[in-house]
Design a protein around this motif. Structure first.
Motif, short mmCIF file in Angstrom:
data_model
loop_
_atom_site.label_atom_id
_atom_site.label_comp_id
_atom_site.label_asym_id
_atom_site.label_seq_id
_atom_site.Cartn_x
_atom_site.Cartn_y
_atom_site.Cartn_z
N GLN A 1 -43.50 -32.32 13.60
CA GLN A 1 -43.25 -31.58 12.38
C GLN A 1 -42.08 -30.48 12.60
O GLN A 1 -41.51 -30.12 11.59
CB GLN A 1 -44.56 -30.74 11.79
N HIS B 1 -54.93 -34.51 13.43
CA HIS B 1 -55.58 -33.13 13.92
C HIS B 1 -56.18 -33.63 15.19
O HIS B 1 -56.53 -34.63 15.29
CB HIS B 1 -56.67 -33.00 12.67
N ALA C 1 -47.95 -35.87 15.02
CA ALA C 1 -48.06 -36.45 13.75
C ALA C 1 -47.71 -37.97 13.75
O ALA C 1 -47.31 -38.56 14.95
CB ALA C 1 -47.13 -35.91 12.45
N PRO D 1 -47.97 -29.20 17.28
CA PRO D 1 -48.28 -30.27 16.34
C PRO D 1 -48.15 -31.65 16.44
O PRO D 1 -47.29 -32.09 17.63
CB PRO D 1 -46.95 -29.84 15.26
N LYS E 1 -47.86 -38.86 8.47
CA LYS E 1 -49.13 -38.25 8.52
C LYS E 1 -49.51 -37.24 9.49
O LYS E 1 -49.26 -37.40 10.44
CB LYS E 1 -50.17 -39.38 8.65
N LYS E 2 -49.80 -36.20 9.28
CA LYS E 2 -50.18 -35.17 10.21
C LYS E 2 -51.63 -35.51 10.93
O LYS E 2 -52.54 -35.94 10.28
CB LYS E 2 -50.39 -33.66 9.40
#
Lengths: 395, 93
Positions: free
Chosen positions: A163, A202, A212, A210, A199-200
């Motif tokens: 990101q 988690h 993704a 971050p 798409k991020k």
């Protein structure tokens, strides 16, 4: 053999610790909870010189040798509790700066390195794909030469710094008929049409870093953005992993020392059955185990770093260090939690986060299983050709 | 005919054992070692270690490129250049 840091390295170590403890640990419990990357801490690290440590001065770096770099990153790992920030910094250094430094043209070095070193730009490499993790070179992303451009198509996953990145080193196969020998690296700017963060992701740990998935649809890059040679992607990737495995684990050493000291302090202060719990053999033995683990982890990692600082290759030694330190750091966190009992399990004490962060060490930069495959390969085992003798001791 | 003690003579046993483990029994001087899978990404590093130890040369990260390790001939040429550079360095001391 010289096991001592020089006076300059010791002073540098102290300065990094002081900087990290004062500047990098704000609101960490909250940031971990909300998966917040700290741009402020990133910029402070860059200003201090962390991101540019091993980069030559002509590109704005600190020109530090490998051992001094490891010394600095270990100190950073000790002083900075934000393991996610450290992970992002390491990904930036070893998978974008080093490939460009080692394989880039002079024009590429001048264009990218100063801004990567200053922290103005964040870098990453895009290698892993949904169907190619440990078997990294079976990637499906494709590149095609069209006139003075390459056209890249594919998708990538588990991409650290996604990101935030301005500079993306993407690996794609230019000649699938050649298999892995067709894999080629390209430098892509984030504004390239067709490039998207799809798409991020988690994570369990390293939540302030971050991550993704990336998508490349007819992304056109000019031929001058080829990194190294066509078909040179395997080597670029392997060289950057050799650096990363050693250096990223240096910060784990710092975290391991922090956990040891925190546990010793707690064992001396916490009283049960009328005395400090550290007086009880089950606790004192655990403390001793933590010390042994830290000391041995340092030895294997320093050995690999020393080889690199001598201009030698340390793929095998880097894999040994990666596998060993990753396991050691997890056990260190488990012991620290156990010594702290119920408090260690609570978020407030910031030890449970250490465990969540440490577990990733067995996965990123090649799983522990892959490190052992590489090590076995140097002994002529596994699917690696059996011709060469096991690597002799170097020195 | 390979001259005993030459770079190629010392290199070939390493290359052939790697090739044979992949089911390849013949390697000519210009065959691509990477495209044929004789030398993969890890194999390159093992080859580099072999060359460093056998010929007492240092090979930098930036020198680990296909141009230098593509075939027996390019490896031979690369090692010869390294040895020549080493000789020149020693002579100027």
């Amino acid at each position: 053999m010289d096991f001592a840091w020089s006076e300059e390295q010791q002073a540098f170590r102290r300065e990094v610790i002081r900087f990290a403890q004062q500047e990098l640990n704000e609101n960490l419990i909250e940031r971990d909870l909300h998966e917040e990357f700290s741009w402020d801490a990133w910029r402070k690290c860059a200003k201090f010189g962390i991101q540019g440590l091993p980069i030559p001065q002509e590109y704005g770096g600190g020109d530090a040798d490998m051992l001094t770099t490891v010394c600095g990153l270990e100190a950073l790992g000790y002083g900075c509790r934000d393991n996610g920030l450290i992970f992002s910094i390491n990904a930036h250094m070893w998978t974008s700066e080093i490939p460009i430094l080692k394989f880039g043209t002079e024009a590429q070095k001048k264009k990218y390195l100063p801004k990567l070193v200053s922290g103005e730009w964040v870098g990453l490499h895009a290698m892993t794909e949904p169907m190619s993790g440990s078997d990294a070179f079976s990637l499906l992303s494709r590149a095609e030469r069209k006139g003075d451009r390459y056209v890249i198509n594919g998708s990538k996953t588990f991409i650290t710094n996604a990101q935030n990145a301005e500079v993306i080193i993407v690996f794609a196969n230019l000649d699938p008929e050649k298999g892995a020998a067709g894999i080629t690296a390209f430098i892509l700017d984030k504004d390239t049409p067709g490039f998207t963060i799809s798409k991020k992701l988690h994570k369990m740990g390293l939540r302030t870093s971050p991550m993704a998935e990336l998508s490349f649809v007819d992304c056109e890059v000019p031929v001058e953005n080829l990194l190294g040679k066509e078909g040179g992607g395997q080597t670029i990737f392997t060289v950057s992993m050799e650096w990363e495995r050693i250096c990223i684990m240096a910060s784990h050493l710092g975290a391991m020392q922090r956990m040891l000291e925190t546990s010793v302090k707690y064992a001396k202060e916490r009283r049960q059955f009328g005395q400090a719990i550290g007086n009880f053999p089950p606790i004192s033995t655990k403390i001793a185990d933590m010390d042994i683990r830290l000391e041995t982890a340092r030895l294997v990692l320093y050995k690999a770093a020393w080889l690199k600082s001598q201009g030698k290759h340390a793929l095998r030694e880097g894999s040994i260090a990666k596998a060993y330190v990753a396991d050691a750091c997890i056990q260190q966190a488990l012991d620290a939690i156990q010594i702290h009992g119920g408090y260690g399990y609570m978020t407030e004490y910031q030890i449970e986060r250490e465990l969540r962060d440490a577990i990733s060490g067995k996965i990123y930069s090649g799983t522990t299983e892959i490190q052992k495959k590489i090590i076995a390969g140097f002994h002529g085992l596994s699917d690696v050709p059996s011709a060469a003798p096991a690597r002799r001791e170097q020195g | 005919m390979t001259e005993p003690g030459s770079i190629k003579a010392q290199l070939m046993p390493f290359v052939m054992e790697n090739a044979q483990s992949k089911g390849i029994n013949q390697v000519s001087d210009d065959d691509s070692l990477t495209a044929s899978g004789i030398i993969d990404s890890l194999g390159v590093f093992r080859l580099v270690s072999f060359l460093e130890e056998t010929f007492a040369v240092r090979i930098g990260d930036e020198e680990i490129v296909n141009d230098n390790f593509e075939s027996v001939r390019t490896i031979e040429k690369f090692v010869a250049a390294k040895l020549a550079a080493k000789g020149e360095k020693a002579a100027t001391r």
